[in-house]
Design an enzyme around this catalytic site. Structure first.
Site, PDB file in Angstrom:
ATOM      1  CG  HIS A 155      27.293 -26.908  13.704  1.00  0.00           C
ATOM      2  ND1 HIS A 155      28.194 -27.389  15.251  1.00  0.00           N
ATOM      3  CD2 HIS A 155      26.750 -28.427  13.299  1.00  0.00           C
ATOM      4  CE1 HIS A 155      27.188 -29.037  15.615  1.00  0.00           C
ATOM      5  NE2 HIS A 155      27.171 -29.519  14.821  1.00  0.00           N
ATOM      6  CD  GLU A 202      35.371 -29.807  30.747  1.00  0.00           C
ATOM      7  OE1 GLU A 202      34.823 -29.383  30.041  1.00  0.00           O
ATOM      8  OE2 GLU A 202      35.611 -28.195  30.859  1.00  0.00           O
ATOM      9  CB  SER A 220      30.816 -31.041  25.427  1.00  0.00           C
ATOM     10  OG  SER A 220      30.106 -31.136  24.072  1.00  0.00           O
TER      11      SER A 220
END
Ligand SMILES: [Zn+2]
Length: 246
Positions: free
Chosen positions: A118, A217, A191
């Site tokens: 990125h 997570e 994510s």
């Protein structure tokens, strides 16, 4: 989810592809892209991180990235960065590190070869797609239109060397080539929603690679991982992967 204490054993034929995301930088204190409800001065990030936003108001876009540049100067690598640098030292060419992060924390942690899909917060480039000039190191802040430099080659405005929404990530040929040859995919702190990286696990599985996720997570694409190791990357990663014979 219980902490797994198993070690991942690599054979001499294994190739490890590591993909890191915002969670790894967050453990160093860098806010994730979507922190604060994704708002910056009331703008959604999608409203300042696009070619259209830059065309409409380059000073506003540069203010956003100038703030991020300043913020990046204050952070230090964490044990996850050091662990990945150690893997590179141990595995050499059988290790490939691809990051969605635009900071230098992997390099500061000792990684030698990092592919920033990125882009990089400390680089700028010409904003013209037709210009052949290369990205260059740039840590300056630009607040006004007058402060933004022009390209030496073509005279267009200089922009951050960042992959914006709607743009194709960098070095995808190299990344997909490395992914095709990987026998282990280690995904850390992402994510699972940002494409194309979110699809890497599906591609790796299709090639028969073992797929491992590490992060605090459960990712949205967790069903595609052989193992989901829950916890901070800086705590789970050190010592997780061992070459056989260790
Ligand atoms: Zn140019």
């Amino acid at each position: 989810m219980p902490h797994r204490t198993d070690r991942v054993k690599l054979s001499p034929r294994d190739h490890l592809f590591a993909l890191t995301g915002a969670g790894v930088s967050a453990e160093s204190g860098l806010p994730t892209f979507r922190a604060a409800n994704g708002l910056w001065r009331g703008y959604r990030v999608e409203e300042v991180a696009t070619p259209e936003a830059f065309a409409a108001d380059p000073a506003l876009v540069w203010q956003f990235y100038s703030e991020r540049r300043l913020r990046h100067q204050t952070v230090r690598p964490n044990p996850a960065h050091f662990a990945l640098a150690e893997l590179e030292r141990g595995l050499g060419d059988r290790f490939f590190l691809c990051t969605q992060n635009v900071d230098s924390l992997h390099e500061q942690g000792g990684s030698q070869r990092v592919v920033h899909m990125h882009g990089h917060i400390r680089q700028s480039r010409c904003s013209s797609r037709r210009c052949s000039s290369r990205p260059f190191d740039d840590s300056n802040s630009y607040r006004t239109r007058e402060e933004i430099p022009f390209c030496n080659a073509c005279g267009a405005l200089i922009r951050p060397h960042i992959c914006w929404f709607g743009e194709v990530p960098f070095e995808m040929d190299l990344i997909l080539h490395q992914l095709a040859g990987a026998t282990v995919l280690l995904t850390v702190g992402t994510s699972g929603v940002v494409e194309p990286a979110a699809s890497f696990v599906k591609m790796a599985r299709r090639n028969g690679a073992k797929t491992i996720y590490v992060g605090p997570e459960e990712p949205s694409n967790s069903a595609f991982f052989d193992e989901v190791l829950s916890g901070k990357a800086g705590e789970v990663l050190p010592g997780l992967v061992r070459a056989s014979g260790d």
